[in-house]
Design a protein around this motif. Sequence first.
Motif, PDB file in Angstrom:
ATOM      1  N   ASP A 140       0.851  -1.192   0.000  1.00  0.00           N
ATOM      2  CA  ASP A 140       0.000   0.000   0.000  1.00  0.00           C
ATOM      3  C   ASP A 140       0.887   1.242   0.000  1.00  0.00           C
ATOM      4  N   PRO A 141       0.932   1.968  -1.118  1.00  0.00           N
ATOM      5  CA  PRO A 141       1.792   3.155  -1.181  1.00  0.00           C
ATOM      6  C   PRO A 141       1.420   4.225  -0.157  1.00  0.00           C
ATOM      7  N   ALA A 142       0.153   4.230   0.293  1.00  0.00           N
ATOM      8  CA  ALA A 142      -0.296   5.266   1.229  1.00  0.00           C
ATOM      9  C   ALA A 142      -0.021   4.906   2.685  1.00  0.00           C
ATOM     10  N   ALA A 143       0.357   3.674   2.959  1.00  0.00           N
ATOM     11  CA  ALA A 143       0.584   3.241   4.339  1.00  0.00           C
ATOM     12  C   ALA A 143       1.883   3.832   4.872  1.00  0.00           C
ATOM     13  N   PRO A 144       1.930   4.164   6.160  1.00  0.00           N
ATOM     14  CA  PRO A 144       3.172   4.705   6.724  1.00  0.00           C
ATOM     15  C   PRO A 144       4.276   3.654   6.733  1.00  0.00           C
ATOM     16  N   ALA A 145       5.499   4.108   6.611  1.00  0.00           N
ATOM     17  CA  ALA A 145       6.642   3.190   6.637  1.00  0.00           C
ATOM     18  C   ALA A 145       6.751   2.530   8.007  1.00  0.00           C
ATOM     19  N   ARG A 146       7.147   1.279   8.005  1.00  0.00           N
ATOM     20  CA  ARG A 146       7.306   0.537   9.255  1.00  0.00           C
ATOM     21  C   ARG A 146       8.694   0.709   9.857  1.00  0.00           C
ATOM     22  N   GLY A 147       9.625   1.240   9.060  1.00  0.00           N
ATOM     23  CA  GLY A 147      10.969   1.440   9.568  1.00  0.00           C
ATOM     24  C   GLY A 147      11.711   0.147   9.833  1.00  0.00           C
TER      25      GLY A 147
END
Length: 288
Positions: A140-147
């Motif tokens: 999902d391009p809109a999901a925040p990065a999980r790092g």
Amino acid sequence: MTSELPVLAGIDGSRDGLIALTWAASYAVLHGAPLHAVYIVDDDQQSPPGAPLEGPDDGTEVLDDALRELERIGFRSASLEVRHGHPAQVLLELAERSIALVVGRRGMGGFAELVLGSTSQVCTALSTDVPLIVVPDTWDPAAPARGRIVVGIDGSVEGQDAVRYAFELAAATHAGIVGVHAVELRENYPDPRVWLDPDRQPWIDQSDELLAQTLDGWTAKYPEVAVQRHSVTDHPVLVLARESAAADLVVVGGVGQTAFSELRLGSVARGLLYHSQCPVAVIHHREP
């Protein structure tokens, strides 16, 4: 960091191709590189018997869709073109003049041959040391990065290329590293007489030592990158697929002597790429 060479994205008119294009655009921004998106018309592909005749595919519709997607995400430093030929072959040739090759996992075109097709095609892909990133439709391009960047470690000299790539990307994105080594007991410890203490797991001790030997030098070079080490008793593909659920990227590569080396050949590669829930980067090793 900046690069004059582009990030190469294979587009094919599918939703997967547009998702991969979005990932490639983010990667291009990170590296200060241009983005080059290519649609390849396979002139040798024949319509099935009885199929209605269609006009020639000039790629206009595919490029228009790609341009709309890039405009939607606000990316304007891209070049798009149509090429003719075998999709995998053309992409691999263009990849030699790129910093990365990005494709979708399940496209309507022929790009899947690079990683999901015949062994001969996969072996052809090994001739380049350009990272190959396969983006699944579940990303999902809109999901925040999980790092979190997961790297499969097999202890081989060639596998250091994948570790290096993972640390460089983690440092650039402020992500942490999860180094994973999986041990299959049925292969490495077939005889129960190898160990007598049920509370002791020598295979895990050896795996921990391998992880330390592989990662310690890189943690010293990149002290700002947080590192976790996971020694797991299971099949490598199952382990990496599970880890992918909470990762931004899974990195594999090299031609080591353990099961991880199979990731670049037949069924194991297909298994990971089909089941990974995040993008997978395959880092090839070029022999000196």
